[in-house]
Design a protein around this motif. Structure first.
Motif, PDB file in Angstrom:
ATOM      1  N   TYR A   3       0.811  -1.218   0.000  1.00 33.65           N
ATOM      2  CA  TYR A   3       0.000   0.000   0.000  1.00 33.65           C
ATOM      3  C   TYR A   3       0.842   1.265   0.000  1.00 33.65           C
ATOM      4  CZ  TYR A   3      -4.452  -2.330   0.082  1.00 33.65           C
ATOM      5  OH  TYR A   3      -5.552  -3.071  -0.287  1.00 33.65           O
ATOM      6  N   LEU A   4       2.163   1.128  -0.009  1.00 34.12           N
ATOM      7  CA  LEU A   4       3.019   2.301  -0.170  1.00 34.12           C
ATOM      8  C   LEU A   4       2.914   2.877  -1.578  1.00 34.12           C
ATOM      9  CD1 LEU A   4       6.255   1.193   1.719  1.00 34.12           C
ATOM     10  CD2 LEU A   4       4.486   2.777   2.518  1.00 34.12           C
ATOM     11  N   VAL A   5       2.455   2.070  -2.529  1.00 33.71           N
ATOM     12  CA  VAL A   5       2.299   2.571  -3.889  1.00 33.71           C
ATOM     13  C   VAL A   5       0.848   2.914  -4.209  1.00 33.71           C
ATOM     14  CG1 VAL A   5       4.335   1.360  -4.733  1.00 33.71           C
ATOM     15  CG2 VAL A   5       2.107   0.229  -4.853  1.00 33.71           C
ATOM     16  N   VAL A   6      -0.022   2.861  -3.205  1.00 36.75           N
ATOM     17  CA  VAL A   6      -1.409   3.316  -3.342  1.00 36.75           C
ATOM     18  C   VAL A   6      -1.474   4.722  -2.763  1.00 36.75           C
ATOM     19  CG1 VAL A   6      -3.796   2.921  -2.628  1.00 36.75           C
ATOM     20  CG2 VAL A   6      -2.344   0.983  -3.241  1.00 36.75           C
ATOM     21  N   TRP A   7      -1.884   5.698  -3.548  1.00 40.05           N
ATOM     22  CA  TRP A   7      -1.650   7.089  -3.162  1.00 40.05           C
ATOM     23  C   TRP A   7      -2.629   7.634  -2.128  1.00 40.05           C
ATOM     24  CZ3 TRP A   7      -5.445  10.716  -3.901  1.00 40.05           C
ATOM     25  CH2 TRP A   7      -6.443  10.430  -4.824  1.00 40.05           C
ATOM     26  N   PHE A   8      -3.848   7.054  -2.024  1.00 39.26           N
ATOM     27  CA  PHE A   8      -4.845   7.657  -1.135  1.00 39.26           C
ATOM     28  C   PHE A   8      -4.882   6.959   0.219  1.00 39.26           C
ATOM     29  CE2 PHE A   8      -6.772   5.139  -4.570  1.00 39.26           C
ATOM     30  CZ  PHE A   8      -7.177   4.030  -3.890  1.00 39.26           C
ATOM     31  N   ASP A   9      -5.516   7.616   1.195  1.00 41.03           N
ATOM     32  CA  ASP A   9      -5.689   6.996   2.510  1.00 41.03           C
ATOM     33  C   ASP A   9      -6.951   6.148   2.503  1.00 41.03           C
ATOM     34  OD1 ASP A   9      -8.037   8.574   3.308  1.00 41.03           O
ATOM     35  OD2 ASP A   9      -6.658  10.262   3.540  1.00 41.03           O
ATOM     36  N   GLN A  10      -7.235   5.485   3.630  1.00 36.38           N
ATOM     37  CA  GLN A  10      -8.335   4.525   3.662  1.00 36.38           C
ATOM     38  C   GLN A  10      -9.705   5.178   3.740  1.00 36.38           C
ATOM     39  OE1 GLN A  10      -7.742   2.303   7.357  1.00 36.38           O
ATOM     40  NE2 GLN A  10      -9.360   3.479   8.297  1.00 36.38           N
ATOM     41  N   GLY A  11      -9.776   6.473   4.058  1.00 29.76           N
ATOM     42  CA  GLY A  11     -11.077   7.113   4.201  1.00 29.76           C
ATOM     43  C   GLY A  11     -11.814   6.570   5.415  1.00 29.76           C
ATOM     44  N   TYR A  12     -13.075   6.184   5.199  1.00 27.20           N
ATOM     45  CA  TYR A  12     -13.871   5.596   6.275  1.00 27.20           C
ATOM     46  C   TYR A  12     -13.315   4.230   6.674  1.00 27.20           C
ATOM     47  CZ  TYR A  12     -17.800   8.924   6.018  1.00 27.20           C
ATOM     48  OH  TYR A  12     -18.593  10.039   6.088  1.00 27.20           O
ATOM     49  N   GLY A  13     -13.799   3.724   7.786  1.00 21.50           N
ATOM     50  CA  GLY A  13     -13.416   2.391   8.257  1.00 21.50           C
ATOM     51  C   GLY A  13     -13.188   2.405   9.743  1.00 21.50           C
ATOM     52  N   TRP A  14     -13.840   1.516  10.458  1.00 17.10           N
ATOM     53  CA  TRP A  14     -13.697   1.436  11.913  1.00 17.10           C
ATOM     54  C   TRP A  14     -12.542   0.503  12.247  1.00 17.10           C
ATOM     55  CZ3 TRP A  14     -16.219   5.470  12.585  1.00 17.10           C
ATOM     56  CH2 TRP A  14     -17.478   5.684  12.024  1.00 17.10           C
TER      57      TRP A  14
END
Length: 536
Positions: A391-402
Protein backbone atom coordinates in the motif's frame (compact mmCIF):
# COMPACT_ATOMS: atom_id res chain seq x y z
CA UNK A 1 10.95 -9.24 34.30
CA UNK A 2 8.38 -7.67 36.62
CA UNK A 3 4.88 -6.68 35.58
CA UNK A 4 5.42 -3.01 36.40
CA UNK A 5 8.36 -2.94 33.98
CA UNK A 6 5.85 -3.44 31.16
CA UNK A 7 3.68 -0.50 32.19
CA UNK A 8 6.10 2.27 31.24
CA UNK A 9 6.66 1.15 27.60
CA UNK A 10 2.88 0.90 27.13
CA UNK A 11 2.34 4.40 28.49
CA UNK A 12 5.17 5.87 26.41
CA UNK A 13 3.83 4.21 23.25
CA UNK A 14 0.38 5.68 23.93
CA UNK A 15 1.87 9.14 24.45
CA UNK A 16 3.88 8.88 21.22
CA UNK A 17 0.76 7.80 19.31
CA UNK A 18 -1.14 10.75 20.77
CA UNK A 19 1.64 13.13 19.72
CA UNK A 20 1.70 11.68 16.21
CA UNK A 21 -2.06 12.05 15.78
CA UNK A 22 -1.94 15.69 16.86
CA UNK A 23 1.01 16.41 14.58
CA UNK A 24 -0.43 14.54 11.59
CA UNK A 25 -3.82 16.27 11.86
CA UNK A 26 -2.31 19.75 12.18
CA UNK A 27 -3.10 20.59 15.80
CA UNK A 28 -4.49 23.04 16.90
CA UNK A 29 -6.37 23.32 13.61
CA UNK A 30 -9.24 20.82 13.26
CA UNK A 31 -9.09 18.78 10.03
CA UNK A 32 -11.83 19.53 7.53
CA UNK A 33 -14.68 17.06 7.61
CA UNK A 34 -14.11 16.34 3.91
CA UNK A 35 -10.79 14.63 4.75
CA UNK A 36 -12.56 11.94 6.67
CA UNK A 37 -9.55 9.80 7.61
CA UNK A 38 -7.77 12.77 9.21
CA UNK A 39 -11.02 13.94 10.81
CA UNK A 40 -11.79 10.57 12.40
CA UNK A 41 -8.18 10.19 13.49
CA UNK A 42 -8.45 13.44 15.43
CA UNK A 43 -11.90 13.11 16.96
CA UNK A 44 -11.73 9.39 17.73
CA UNK A 45 -8.09 8.50 18.27
CA UNK A 46 -7.06 11.32 20.58
CA UNK A 47 -9.51 10.08 23.26
CA UNK A 48 -8.72 6.54 22.11
CA UNK A 49 -5.05 7.10 22.96
CA UNK A 50 -6.07 8.30 26.44
CA UNK A 51 -8.06 5.09 26.98
CA UNK A 52 -5.09 3.04 25.80
CA UNK A 53 -2.76 4.80 28.26
CA UNK A 54 -5.25 4.16 31.07
CA UNK A 55 -5.38 0.46 30.17
CA UNK A 56 -1.57 0.25 30.01
CA UNK A 57 -1.41 1.56 33.58
CA UNK A 58 -4.33 -0.41 35.01
CA UNK A 59 -3.11 -3.71 33.51
CA UNK A 60 -0.40 -3.80 36.17
CA UNK A 61 -3.02 -4.49 38.89
CA UNK A 62 -2.62 -8.20 39.86
CA UNK A 63 -6.30 -9.23 40.31
CA UNK A 64 -7.01 -8.36 36.67
CA UNK A 65 -4.40 -10.86 35.51
CA UNK A 66 -6.17 -13.71 37.28
CA UNK A 67 -9.48 -12.86 35.61
CA UNK A 68 -7.80 -12.45 32.22
CA UNK A 69 -6.02 -15.80 32.44
CA UNK A 70 -9.26 -17.51 33.45
CA UNK A 71 -11.01 -16.00 30.44
CA UNK A 72 -8.24 -17.19 28.11
CA UNK A 73 -8.58 -20.72 29.42
CA UNK A 74 -12.37 -20.64 29.02
CA UNK A 75 -12.13 -19.36 25.44
CA UNK A 76 -9.55 -22.02 24.58
CA UNK A 77 -11.84 -24.75 25.91
CA UNK A 78 -14.97 -23.46 24.13
CA UNK A 79 -13.98 -21.79 20.85
CA UNK A 80 -17.28 -22.43 19.11
CA UNK A 81 -19.33 -21.07 21.99
CA UNK A 82 -17.06 -18.01 21.94
CA UNK A 83 -17.64 -17.62 18.21
CA UNK A 84 -21.42 -17.89 18.69
CA UNK A 85 -21.44 -15.18 21.37
CA UNK A 86 -19.22 -13.04 19.14
CA UNK A 87 -21.62 -13.47 16.23
CA UNK A 88 -24.65 -12.46 18.31
CA UNK A 89 -22.92 -9.43 19.81
CA UNK A 90 -21.73 -8.27 16.38
CA UNK A 91 -25.27 -8.64 15.01
CA UNK A 92 -26.49 -6.43 17.84
CA UNK A 93 -23.75 -3.95 16.96
CA UNK A 94 -24.94 -3.88 13.35
CA UNK A 95 -28.43 -2.98 14.52
CA UNK A 96 -27.60 -0.62 17.38
CA UNK A 97 -24.23 0.96 16.61
CA UNK A 98 -24.22 1.31 12.83
CA UNK A 99 -28.03 1.18 12.57
CA UNK A 100 -28.07 -1.18 9.55
CA UNK A 101 -26.83 1.74 7.45
CA UNK A 102 -24.15 1.58 4.78
CA UNK A 103 -22.10 4.61 5.82
CA UNK A 104 -19.69 4.96 2.89
CA UNK A 105 -20.56 5.06 -0.79
CA UNK A 106 -18.32 2.08 -1.48
CA UNK A 107 -20.27 0.07 1.12
CA UNK A 108 -23.57 0.99 -0.51
CA UNK A 109 -22.49 0.01 -4.01
CA UNK A 110 -21.64 -3.50 -2.76
CA UNK A 111 -25.02 -3.71 -1.03
CA UNK A 112 -26.77 -2.45 -4.18
CA UNK A 113 -25.02 -5.11 -6.24
CA UNK A 114 -25.89 -7.81 -3.69
CA UNK A 115 -29.59 -6.90 -3.88
CA UNK A 116 -29.45 -7.05 -7.67
CA UNK A 117 -27.93 -10.54 -7.45
CA UNK A 118 -30.60 -11.53 -4.92
CA UNK A 119 -33.22 -10.57 -7.51
CA UNK A 120 -31.52 -12.80 -10.09
CA UNK A 121 -30.05 -9.93 -12.10
CA UNK A 122 -26.47 -8.94 -12.93
CA UNK A 123 -27.09 -5.20 -12.81
CA UNK A 124 -29.34 -2.71 -11.11
CA UNK A 125 -31.87 -1.04 -13.38
CA UNK A 126 -32.90 2.62 -13.09
CA UNK A 127 -34.94 4.78 -15.48
CA UNK A 128 -32.25 6.26 -17.78
CA UNK A 129 -33.55 9.80 -17.39
CA UNK A 130 -33.16 9.53 -13.58
CA UNK A 131 -29.49 8.50 -13.65
CA UNK A 132 -28.26 12.06 -12.83
CA UNK A 133 -30.48 12.04 -9.72
CA UNK A 134 -29.86 8.43 -8.68
CA UNK A 135 -26.09 8.12 -9.21
CA UNK A 136 -24.13 10.94 -7.54
CA UNK A 137 -21.90 12.55 -10.15
CA UNK A 138 -18.56 12.10 -8.30
CA UNK A 139 -19.24 8.35 -8.17
CA UNK A 140 -20.28 7.93 -11.81
CA UNK A 141 -17.66 5.85 -13.66
CA UNK A 142 -15.62 5.77 -10.47
CA UNK A 143 -17.62 3.52 -8.14
CA UNK A 144 -20.72 2.93 -10.24
CA UNK A 145 -20.97 2.50 -13.99
CA UNK A 146 -24.36 3.60 -15.32
CA UNK A 147 -25.69 3.58 -18.86
CA UNK A 148 -27.56 6.72 -19.86
CA UNK A 149 -29.11 4.71 -22.71
CA UNK A 150 -30.37 1.59 -20.92
CA UNK A 151 -30.36 2.61 -17.23
CA UNK A 152 -28.22 -0.42 -16.27
CA UNK A 153 -26.05 0.25 -13.22
CA UNK A 154 -23.18 -1.93 -12.04
CA UNK A 155 -20.63 -1.76 -9.22
CA UNK A 156 -17.04 -1.07 -10.22
CA UNK A 157 -15.89 -3.56 -7.57
CA UNK A 158 -15.48 -7.19 -8.51
CA UNK A 159 -18.54 -9.11 -7.35
CA UNK A 160 -17.29 -11.72 -4.86
CA UNK A 161 -18.44 -9.99 -1.69
CA UNK A 162 -21.72 -8.95 -3.29
CA UNK A 163 -22.29 -12.64 -4.14
CA UNK A 164 -21.67 -13.53 -0.49
CA UNK A 165 -24.11 -10.85 0.64
CA UNK A 166 -26.80 -11.83 -1.88
CA UNK A 167 -28.48 -14.68 0.07
CA UNK A 168 -28.59 -12.51 3.19
CA UNK A 169 -30.00 -9.62 1.15
CA UNK A 170 -32.64 -11.98 -0.26
CA UNK A 171 -33.96 -12.54 3.27
CA UNK A 172 -33.61 -8.90 4.26
CA UNK A 173 -30.70 -9.48 6.69
CA UNK A 174 -27.52 -8.36 4.87
CA UNK A 175 -26.15 -7.10 8.19
CA UNK A 176 -25.69 -10.74 9.31
CA UNK A 177 -22.97 -11.52 6.76
CA UNK A 178 -19.96 -9.74 8.26
CA UNK A 179 -20.65 -10.92 11.84
CA UNK A 180 -20.81 -14.50 10.52
CA UNK A 181 -17.51 -14.10 8.66
CA UNK A 182 -15.90 -12.52 11.73
CA UNK A 183 -17.01 -15.43 13.91
CA UNK A 184 -15.55 -17.89 11.39
CA UNK A 185 -12.29 -15.91 11.23
CA UNK A 186 -12.07 -16.02 15.03
CA UNK A 187 -12.25 -19.82 15.09
CA UNK A 188 -9.63 -20.09 12.33
CA UNK A 189 -7.30 -17.75 14.22
CA UNK A 190 -7.52 -19.99 17.29
CA UNK A 191 -7.01 -23.16 15.28
CA UNK A 192 -4.03 -21.76 13.39
CA UNK A 193 -2.40 -20.41 16.55
CA UNK A 194 -2.59 -23.80 18.25
CA UNK A 195 -1.42 -25.67 15.16
CA UNK A 196 1.47 -23.38 14.21
CA UNK A 197 2.87 -23.03 17.74
CA UNK A 198 2.23 -26.62 18.82
CA UNK A 199 0.75 -25.24 22.05
CA UNK A 200 -3.01 -25.75 22.64
CA UNK A 201 -3.13 -22.78 25.04
CA UNK A 202 -2.12 -20.47 22.17
CA UNK A 203 -5.66 -20.79 20.78
CA UNK A 204 -7.22 -19.05 23.78
CA UNK A 205 -4.54 -16.36 23.72
CA UNK A 206 -4.94 -15.63 20.01
CA UNK A 207 -8.74 -15.55 20.20
CA UNK A 208 -8.83 -13.16 23.16
CA UNK A 209 -6.17 -10.90 21.63
CA UNK A 210 -8.36 -10.79 18.50
CA UNK A 211 -11.65 -10.19 20.29
CA UNK A 212 -10.15 -7.55 22.56
CA UNK A 213 -8.83 -5.52 19.62
CA UNK A 214 -11.55 -3.07 18.50
CA UNK A 215 -10.07 -3.13 14.98
CA UNK A 216 -11.42 -6.67 14.60
CA UNK A 217 -14.96 -6.06 15.80
CA UNK A 218 -15.18 -2.53 14.38
CA UNK A 219 -14.46 -3.64 10.83
CA UNK A 220 -17.18 -6.29 11.11
CA UNK A 221 -19.74 -3.51 11.62
CA UNK A 222 -20.93 -2.39 8.21
CA UNK A 223 -20.53 -3.62 4.65
CA UNK A 224 -16.84 -3.27 3.86
CA UNK A 225 -15.36 -6.45 2.39
CA UNK A 226 -12.30 -6.50 4.67
CA UNK A 227 -13.73 -9.04 7.13
CA UNK A 228 -14.36 -11.35 4.18
CA UNK A 229 -10.75 -10.85 3.07
CA UNK A 230 -9.57 -11.78 6.56
CA UNK A 231 -11.70 -14.94 6.65
CA UNK A 232 -10.76 -16.20 3.18
CA UNK A 233 -7.06 -15.44 3.70
CA UNK A 234 -7.13 -17.53 6.88
CA UNK A 235 -8.98 -20.35 5.14
CA UNK A 236 -6.43 -20.14 2.33
CA UNK A 237 -3.54 -20.60 4.79
CA UNK A 238 -5.29 -23.51 6.50
CA UNK A 239 -5.77 -25.29 3.17
CA UNK A 240 -2.14 -24.69 2.18
CA UNK A 241 -1.04 -26.26 5.45
CA UNK A 242 -3.29 -29.22 4.68
CA UNK A 243 -1.57 -29.48 1.27
CA UNK A 244 -4.88 -29.08 -0.52
CA UNK A 245 -3.33 -26.81 -3.10
CA UNK A 246 -6.04 -26.83 -5.76
CA UNK A 247 -8.77 -26.07 -3.22
CA UNK A 248 -6.56 -23.39 -1.68
CA UNK A 249 -6.23 -21.85 -5.15
CA UNK A 250 -10.01 -21.81 -5.56
CA UNK A 251 -10.41 -20.08 -2.18
CA UNK A 252 -7.64 -17.67 -3.12
CA UNK A 253 -9.29 -16.89 -6.45
CA UNK A 254 -12.51 -16.01 -4.66
CA UNK A 255 -10.52 -13.75 -2.33
CA UNK A 256 -9.04 -12.07 -5.43
CA UNK A 257 -12.49 -11.14 -6.75
CA UNK A 258 -14.06 -10.09 -3.43
CA UNK A 259 -13.78 -6.43 -4.40
CA UNK A 260 -10.35 -5.94 -5.95
CA UNK A 261 -7.38 -8.32 -6.24
CA UNK A 262 -4.77 -6.24 -4.40
CA UNK A 263 -5.48 -7.31 -0.75
CA UNK A 264 -5.31 -11.04 -1.38
CA UNK A 265 -2.47 -10.73 -3.89
CA UNK A 266 -0.29 -9.01 -1.28
CA UNK A 267 -1.23 -11.48 1.45
CA UNK A 268 -0.69 -14.55 -0.73
CA UNK A 269 2.57 -13.44 -2.36
CA UNK A 270 4.94 -14.88 0.32
CA UNK A 271 3.04 -18.18 0.38
CA UNK A 272 3.07 -18.55 -3.40
CA UNK A 273 6.79 -17.73 -3.47
CA UNK A 274 7.48 -20.29 -0.73
CA UNK A 275 5.56 -23.03 -2.54
CA UNK A 276 7.41 -22.28 -5.78
CA UNK A 277 10.79 -22.34 -3.99
CA UNK A 278 10.22 -25.16 -1.51
CA UNK A 279 7.76 -27.52 -3.22
CA UNK A 280 8.66 -27.03 -6.86
CA UNK A 281 6.94 -26.46 -10.15
CA UNK A 282 4.34 -29.21 -9.85
CA UNK A 283 2.94 -27.85 -6.59
CA UNK A 284 2.88 -24.32 -8.02
CA UNK A 285 0.98 -25.53 -11.09
CA UNK A 286 -1.65 -27.20 -8.87
CA UNK A 287 -2.10 -23.97 -6.91
CA UNK A 288 -2.38 -21.84 -10.04
CA UNK A 289 -4.81 -24.35 -11.54
CA UNK A 290 -7.09 -23.65 -8.59
CA UNK A 291 -6.75 -19.90 -9.05
CA UNK A 292 -7.39 -19.77 -12.77
CA UNK A 293 -11.08 -20.64 -13.40
CA UNK A 294 -12.84 -18.27 -10.97
CA UNK A 295 -10.35 -15.46 -11.55
CA UNK A 296 -10.80 -15.62 -15.31
CA UNK A 297 -14.54 -16.22 -15.34
CA UNK A 298 -15.62 -13.85 -12.55
CA UNK A 299 -12.85 -11.27 -12.82
CA UNK A 300 -12.68 -11.19 -16.60
CA UNK A 301 -16.43 -11.49 -17.03
CA UNK A 302 -17.07 -8.64 -14.63
CA UNK A 303 -14.65 -6.40 -16.46
CA UNK A 304 -16.47 -7.09 -19.73
CA UNK A 305 -19.83 -6.36 -18.09
CA UNK A 306 -18.56 -3.06 -16.67
CA UNK A 307 -17.21 -2.00 -20.05
CA UNK A 308 -20.51 -2.91 -21.73
CA UNK A 309 -22.50 -0.82 -19.24
CA UNK A 310 -20.01 2.06 -19.40
CA UNK A 311 -20.13 2.21 -23.19
CA UNK A 312 -17.61 3.98 -25.46
CA UNK A 313 -14.77 5.75 -23.72
CA UNK A 314 -15.42 9.34 -24.75
CA UNK A 315 -12.20 10.41 -23.03
CA UNK A 316 -9.98 7.92 -24.91
CA UNK A 317 -7.82 8.99 -27.88
CA UNK A 318 -9.59 6.31 -29.91
CA UNK A 319 -12.87 4.57 -29.27
CA UNK A 320 -12.35 1.49 -27.09
CA UNK A 321 -8.61 2.06 -26.57
CA UNK A 322 -7.82 -0.96 -24.34
CA UNK A 323 -4.33 0.09 -23.26
CA UNK A 324 -5.43 3.65 -22.50
CA UNK A 325 -8.28 2.31 -20.36
CA UNK A 326 -5.97 0.23 -18.19
CA UNK A 327 -3.39 2.99 -17.96
CA UNK A 328 -6.10 5.29 -16.65
CA UNK A 329 -7.33 2.70 -14.12
CA UNK A 330 -3.84 2.12 -12.72
CA UNK A 331 -3.11 5.85 -12.57
CA UNK A 332 -6.22 6.32 -10.42
CA UNK A 333 -4.80 4.01 -7.76
CA UNK A 334 -1.03 3.55 -7.98
CA UNK A 335 1.85 6.00 -7.73
CA UNK A 336 5.45 6.16 -6.62
CA UNK A 337 5.53 6.59 -2.83
CA UNK A 338 6.05 10.16 -1.70
CA UNK A 339 5.98 11.95 1.64
CA UNK A 340 2.18 12.11 1.73
CA UNK A 341 1.81 8.38 1.06
CA UNK A 342 4.38 7.50 3.73
CA UNK A 343 2.53 9.75 6.17
CA UNK A 344 -0.77 7.98 5.37
CA UNK A 345 0.75 4.57 6.07
CA UNK A 346 2.43 5.75 9.26
CA UNK A 347 -0.93 7.11 10.44
CA UNK A 348 -2.56 3.76 9.70
CA UNK A 349 0.10 1.96 11.76
CA UNK A 350 -0.58 4.35 14.63
CA UNK A 351 -4.29 3.69 14.21
CA UNK A 352 -3.60 -0.04 14.30
CA UNK A 353 -1.76 0.37 17.61
CA UNK A 354 -4.62 2.43 19.06
CA UNK A 355 -7.33 0.00 17.87
CA UNK A 356 -5.57 -3.12 19.20
CA UNK A 357 -4.79 -4.58 22.61
CA UNK A 358 -2.06 -2.31 24.07
CA UNK A 359 1.33 -3.52 22.85
CA UNK A 360 -0.05 -6.20 20.52
CA UNK A 361 1.80 -4.84 17.48
CA UNK A 362 5.11 -5.00 19.39
CA UNK A 363 4.22 -8.49 20.62
CA UNK A 364 3.59 -9.53 17.01
CA UNK A 365 7.01 -8.23 15.97
CA UNK A 366 8.61 -10.17 18.82
CA UNK A 367 6.73 -13.33 17.87
CA UNK A 368 7.76 -12.96 14.24
CA UNK A 369 11.42 -12.71 15.25
CA UNK A 370 11.24 -15.60 17.71
CA UNK A 371 9.59 -17.90 15.14
CA UNK A 372 11.68 -16.81 12.14
CA UNK A 373 12.88 -20.41 11.63
CA UNK A 374 9.30 -21.74 11.50
CA UNK A 375 8.19 -21.31 7.89
CA UNK A 376 4.39 -20.89 8.35
CA UNK A 377 4.74 -18.31 11.12
CA UNK A 378 7.46 -16.51 9.22
CA UNK A 379 5.24 -16.42 6.14
CA UNK A 380 2.33 -15.05 8.17
CA UNK A 381 4.53 -12.19 9.31
CA UNK A 382 5.68 -11.66 5.73
CA UNK A 383 2.05 -11.46 4.62
CA UNK A 384 1.56 -8.59 7.03
CA UNK A 385 4.77 -6.92 5.84
CA UNK A 386 3.93 -7.27 2.13
CA UNK A 387 0.44 -5.91 2.76
CA UNK A 388 1.93 -2.88 4.47
CA UNK A 389 4.57 -2.43 1.76
CA UNK A 390 2.09 -2.97 -1.07
CA UNK A 391 0.00 0.00 0.00
CA UNK A 392 3.02 2.30 -0.17
CA UNK A 393 2.30 2.57 -3.89
CA UNK A 394 -1.41 3.32 -3.34
CA UNK A 395 -1.65 7.09 -3.16
CA UNK A 396 -4.84 7.66 -1.14
CA UNK A 397 -5.69 7.00 2.51
CA UNK A 398 -8.33 4.53 3.66
CA UNK A 399 -11.08 7.11 4.20
CA UNK A 400 -13.87 5.60 6.28
CA UNK A 401 -13.42 2.39 8.26
CA UNK A 402 -13.70 1.44 11.91
CA UNK A 403 -10.13 0.20 12.28
CA UNK A 404 -7.44 -0.10 9.62
CA UNK A 405 -8.98 -1.14 6.32
CA UNK A 406 -5.87 -1.75 4.25
CA UNK A 407 -4.10 -3.90 6.86
CA UNK A 408 -7.21 -5.79 7.94
CA UNK A 409 -6.82 -8.72 5.48
CA UNK A 410 -3.55 -9.55 7.29
CA UNK A 411 -4.77 -8.65 10.79
CA UNK A 412 -4.54 -12.27 11.98
CA UNK A 413 -0.76 -11.95 12.06
CA UNK A 414 -1.06 -9.82 15.20
CA UNK A 415 -2.89 -12.24 17.52
CA UNK A 416 -1.29 -15.41 16.15
CA UNK A 417 2.29 -14.16 16.34
CA UNK A 418 1.49 -12.37 19.60
CA UNK A 419 0.26 -15.65 21.07
CA UNK A 420 3.40 -17.36 19.77
CA UNK A 421 5.58 -14.81 21.57
CA UNK A 422 3.75 -15.38 24.87
CA UNK A 423 4.03 -19.17 24.55
CA UNK A 424 7.72 -19.10 23.62
CA UNK A 425 8.98 -16.49 26.09
CA UNK A 426 7.27 -18.22 29.04
CA UNK A 427 7.50 -15.13 31.21
CA UNK A 428 4.95 -15.09 34.01
CA UNK A 429 5.07 -11.29 34.14
CA UNK A 430 4.37 -11.06 30.39
CA UNK A 431 1.53 -13.56 30.62
CA UNK A 432 -0.12 -11.72 33.48
CA UNK A 433 0.27 -8.28 31.97
CA UNK A 434 -0.91 -9.36 28.50
CA UNK A 435 -3.94 -11.14 30.00
CA UNK A 436 -4.90 -8.09 32.06
CA UNK A 437 -4.41 -5.72 29.11
CA UNK A 438 -6.54 -7.91 26.84
CA UNK A 439 -9.29 -8.17 29.47
CA UNK A 440 -9.34 -4.39 29.96
CA UNK A 441 -9.30 -3.78 26.21
CA UNK A 442 -12.29 -6.08 25.80
CA UNK A 443 -14.17 -4.52 28.72
CA UNK A 444 -13.25 -0.85 28.17
CA UNK A 445 -11.72 -0.09 24.77
CA UNK A 446 -14.20 -2.08 22.66
CA UNK A 447 -17.36 -0.54 24.21
CA UNK A 448 -15.69 2.87 24.02
CA UNK A 449 -14.95 2.44 20.31
CA UNK A 450 -18.45 1.16 19.63
CA UNK A 451 -19.86 4.21 21.43
CA UNK A 452 -17.73 6.40 19.16
CA UNK A 453 -19.08 4.57 16.12
CA UNK A 454 -22.68 4.93 17.29
CA UNK A 455 -22.20 8.63 18.05
CA UNK A 456 -20.75 9.30 14.61
CA UNK A 457 -23.50 7.33 12.86
CA UNK A 458 -26.20 9.16 14.81
CA UNK A 459 -24.73 12.54 13.94
CA UNK A 460 -24.30 11.53 10.28
CA UNK A 461 -27.85 10.24 9.88
CA UNK A 462 -29.22 13.41 11.49
CA UNK A 463 -28.19 15.21 8.29
CA UNK A 464 -30.55 13.10 6.20
CA UNK A 465 -33.92 14.75 5.48
CA UNK A 466 -36.49 13.13 7.79
CA UNK A 467 -38.93 10.72 6.15
CA UNK A 468 -41.50 8.12 7.12
CA UNK A 469 -40.66 4.47 6.58
CA UNK A 470 -42.99 2.37 4.44
CA UNK A 471 -44.72 5.47 3.02
CA UNK A 472 -44.26 6.41 -0.65
CA UNK A 473 -41.96 9.41 -0.67
CA UNK A 474 -39.34 11.14 -2.77
CA UNK A 475 -36.41 12.36 -0.67
CA UNK A 476 -34.16 14.92 -2.38
CA UNK A 477 -30.75 15.01 -0.74
CA UNK A 478 -28.78 18.24 -1.06
CA UNK A 479 -25.15 17.54 -1.96
CA UNK A 480 -22.79 18.65 0.80
CA UNK A 481 -19.53 16.98 -0.14
CA UNK A 482 -17.58 17.85 3.05
CA UNK A 483 -20.27 15.90 4.95
CA UNK A 484 -20.74 13.17 2.32
CA UNK A 485 -24.50 13.72 2.20
CA UNK A 486 -24.42 12.37 -1.37
CA UNK A 487 -23.91 8.95 0.25
CA UNK A 488 -27.52 9.12 1.45
CA UNK A 489 -28.63 8.42 -2.13
CA UNK A 490 -29.14 4.72 -1.45
CA UNK A 491 -31.93 2.91 -3.24
CA UNK A 492 -33.25 -0.50 -4.06
CA UNK A 493 -31.60 -1.60 -7.35
CA UNK A 494 -35.00 -1.58 -9.08
CA UNK A 495 -36.64 1.26 -7.08
CA UNK A 496 -39.08 -1.18 -5.49
CA UNK A 497 -38.86 0.41 -2.02
CA UNK A 498 -41.53 2.98 -1.10
CA UNK A 499 -38.90 5.65 -0.36
CA UNK A 500 -36.70 6.83 -3.23
CA UNK A 501 -33.63 8.99 -2.55
CA UNK A 502 -32.52 11.42 -5.25
CA UNK A 503 -29.58 13.79 -5.38
CA UNK A 504 -30.96 17.31 -5.52
CA UNK A 505 -30.07 19.33 -8.62
CA UNK A 506 -31.56 22.54 -7.26
CA UNK A 507 -35.07 23.24 -6.06
CA UNK A 508 -36.39 24.35 -9.47
CA UNK A 509 -35.05 21.26 -11.28
CA UNK A 510 -36.30 18.99 -8.47
CA UNK A 511 -39.83 20.40 -8.62
CA UNK A 512 -39.89 20.08 -12.39
CA UNK A 513 -38.92 16.41 -12.08
CA UNK A 514 -41.62 15.80 -9.47
CA UNK A 515 -44.32 17.40 -11.66
CA UNK A 516 -43.27 15.31 -14.65
CA UNK A 517 -42.74 11.92 -13.04
CA UNK A 518 -44.76 12.03 -9.81
CA UNK A 519 -47.86 14.13 -10.52
CA UNK A 520 -49.90 14.72 -7.40
CA UNK A 521 -46.89 14.51 -5.06
CA UNK A 522 -46.90 17.17 -2.35
CA UNK A 523 -44.06 18.60 -0.28
CA UNK A 524 -44.03 17.47 3.34
CA UNK A 525 -40.69 18.64 4.69
CA UNK A 526 -38.01 21.19 3.94
CA UNK A 527 -34.59 20.89 5.60
CA UNK A 528 -31.11 22.26 5.19
CA UNK A 529 -30.00 18.97 3.65
CA UNK A 530 -32.91 18.43 1.29
CA UNK A 531 -36.67 18.24 0.91
CA UNK A 532 -39.26 15.45 1.01
CA UNK A 533 -42.35 14.85 -1.15
CA UNK A 534 -45.14 12.42 -0.38
CA UNK A 535 -46.51 10.39 -3.28
CA UNK A 536 -50.18 9.49 -2.65
Amino acid sequence: MKTRALVLPGVLAGVLCLAFVLLYTGFPRMPERLYIFDYLLRIQDVPGAAVLILIAIAAGWPPLARAGLALIEAIGRKPWATALVTFLVLCAGQLLAVKEHALAGDEHLILLQAKAFAAGRLTAQFPPELIPWLVPEPYLNRWLYASAQTGAVVSVYWPGFALLLAPFALFGIPWVCNPLLAAGALVLIGRLAARLTGAPQAAGWAMLLTLASPAFSGMALGYFSMTAHLFFNLLYVWLLLERRLVVAGVVGSFALVLHNPWPHFLFALPWIGWIAWHDGRRALVRLIAGYAPLTLVIGGGWWLLMRKVQGPLWFAPQDGDFLFYWQLQFARVFTFPDGATLAHRAAELVKLWLWSVPGLTALMAAGWWLTRREAPLRLLGLSFATTLAGYLVVWFDQGYGWGVRYLHPALAALPILGAAAIVIVQSEALRRYAAAAALLSLALATPFRWAQIESFMREHLARRPPFEKDVRQIVFVAADYPYYTQDFVQNDPFLRAPVIFLLSRGRAADEKLVRERFPGARPTHEARYGHVWRVD
